[in-house]
Scaffold this active site. Structure first.
Site, PDB file in Angstrom:
ATOM      1  N   GLY A  69      42.032  37.491  42.813  1.00 52.75           N
ATOM      2  CA  GLY A  69      41.380  36.674  43.817  1.00 52.75           C
ATOM      3  C   GLY A  69      39.911  36.473  43.486  1.00 52.75           C
ATOM      4  N   GLN A  71      36.122  34.295  42.752  1.00 54.82           N
ATOM      5  CA  GLN A  71      35.468  33.332  41.883  1.00 54.82           C
ATOM      6  C   GLN A  71      35.088  33.985  40.559  1.00 54.82           C
ATOM      7  OE1 GLN A  71      34.612  30.035  42.439  1.00 54.82           O
ATOM      8  NE2 GLN A  71      35.213  29.745  44.578  1.00 54.82           N
ATOM      9  N   ILE A  72      33.943  33.605  40.024  1.00 54.55           N
ATOM     10  CA  ILE A  72      33.526  34.086  38.711  1.00 54.55           C
ATOM     11  C   ILE A  72      32.659  35.336  38.846  1.00 54.55           C
ATOM     12  CG2 ILE A  72      31.419  32.663  38.597  1.00 54.55           C
ATOM     13  CD1 ILE A  72      32.138  32.193  35.586  1.00 54.55           C
ATOM     14  N   THR A  73      32.822  36.259  37.923  1.00 54.64           N
ATOM     15  CA  THR A  73      31.945  37.418  37.843  1.00 54.64           C
ATOM     16  C   THR A  73      31.738  37.778  36.383  1.00 54.64           C
ATOM     17  OG1 THR A  73      31.447  39.588  38.800  1.00 54.64           O
ATOM     18  CG2 THR A  73      33.691  39.269  37.954  1.00 54.64           C
ATOM     19  N   TYR A  74      30.869  38.738  36.153  1.00 54.97           N
ATOM     20  CA  TYR A  74      30.524  39.167  34.799  1.00 54.97           C
ATOM     21  C   TYR A  74      30.866  40.636  34.635  1.00 54.97           C
ATOM     22  CZ  TYR A  74      27.708  40.665  30.822  1.00 54.97           C
ATOM     23  OH  TYR A  74      27.307  41.215  29.630  1.00 54.97           O
ATOM     24  N   HIS A  75      31.429  40.966  33.469  1.00 55.08           N
ATOM     25  CA  HIS A  75      31.624  42.355  33.066  1.00 55.08           C
ATOM     26  C   HIS A  75      30.901  42.570  31.744  1.00 55.08           C
ATOM     27  CE1 HIS A  75      34.589  42.819  36.172  1.00 55.08           C
ATOM     28  NE2 HIS A  75      35.418  41.952  35.626  1.00 55.08           N
ATOM     29  N   LEU A 136      34.704  43.406  44.053  1.00 55.77           N
ATOM     30  CA  LEU A 136      36.128  43.715  44.172  1.00 55.77           C
ATOM     31  C   LEU A 136      36.929  42.451  43.941  1.00 55.77           C
ATOM     32  CD1 LEU A 136      34.771  46.021  45.998  1.00 55.77           C
ATOM     33  CD2 LEU A 136      36.951  46.072  47.180  1.00 55.77           C
ATOM     34  N   SER A 150      34.302  46.692  40.160  1.00 57.38           N
ATOM     35  CA  SER A 150      33.282  46.911  39.139  1.00 57.38           C
ATOM     36  C   SER A 150      32.004  47.358  39.833  1.00 57.38           C
ATOM     37  CB  SER A 150      33.034  45.646  38.312  1.00 57.38           C
ATOM     38  OG  SER A 150      32.618  44.566  39.133  1.00 57.38           O
ATOM     39  N   CYS A 166      30.423  35.500  42.077  1.00 56.92           N
ATOM     40  CA  CYS A 166      31.451  35.442  43.125  1.00 56.92           C
ATOM     41  C   CYS A 166      31.392  34.137  43.908  1.00 56.92           C
ATOM     42  CB  CYS A 166      31.340  36.641  44.063  1.00 56.92           C
ATOM     43  SG  CYS A 166      31.414  38.216  43.173  1.00 56.92           S
TER      44      CYS A 166
END
Length: 207
Positions: A69, A71-75, A136, A150, A166
């Site tokens: 679920g 939007q976009i995130t960074y790891h 999350l 994360s 997000c």
């Protein structure tokens, strides 16, 4: 059944995601839950609701469209990622309560380190003075979860400025190091896991 904790180290995102899918597809009623503790090389992951316009700046960081679920995130290195392979039917709670418990585990761990954090009912995650410190994202399939959380520990936060994290424009992000807590990712995991175990207990009274 006690959960299996796997410390997988620094691993690429896409094969880890595929392994989560395979685990979830093959699990049965007696399969033990697992928590996978990882770091990832730099990668943007775009959830099912992801929109390309939330990637603000073209760069060399790969973008993986995934099935969680959000939007976009960074790891990236210095960020603790815990994947939650959990049969939440056993917990007798709904998805919203499951998310709340995961957030509370992070909040409790941060409180032990002297960081006052909170959740937001309108925007899942954990925040410190309005800046996001933990994200999350879950996928529910046949009553089981995969993907997870994360937590920003000690990382280069610059890539977050290349996206609307997000999906929120101008959302500030922070990390434990910037708040005066110097831990390695492994140390942060050791401090977070007991809280996750407690809040993921099947008993509603103990969470």
């Amino acid at each position: 059944m006690p959960r299996i904790i796997k410390h997988l180290g620094r691993v690429d995102y896409e094969p880890t995601w595929r392994a989560m899918q395979a685990f979830t597809d093959s699990r049965g009623a007696e399969t033990r839950d697992e928590l996978w503790v990882v770091e990832h090389p730099p990668v943007f992951t775009q959830g099912l609701a992801g929109k390309p316009e939330h990637l603000l700046q073209q760069n060399d960081v790969p973008v993986v469209k995934t099935d969680r679920g959000g939007q976009i995130t960074y790891h990236g290195p210095g960020q603790l990622v815990v994947y939650l392979l959990v049969d939440f039917k056993r917990m007798h709670v709904g998805v919203r309560e499951l998310v709340r418990r995961i957030e509370q585990a992070i909040i409790d761990m941060l409180a032990e380190q002297g960081i006052a954090a909170n959740g937001d009912v309108d925007a899942p995650g954990v925040y410190v003075d309005g800046a996001k410190i933990a994200s999350l994202g879950l996928r529910i399939k046949n009553g089981a979860t995969y993907h997870g959380l994360s937590l920003n520990v000690d990382m280069d936060l610059t890539p977050f400025s290349w996206i609307n994290p997000c999906g929120y424009a101008n959302l500030k992000v922070t990390q434990m190091k910037n708040l005066g807590v110097n831990l390695t990712v492994a140390e942060a995991a050791d401090k977070l896991l007991p809280h996750l175990e407690r809040h993921l207990s099947t008993s509603k009274e103990t969470a």
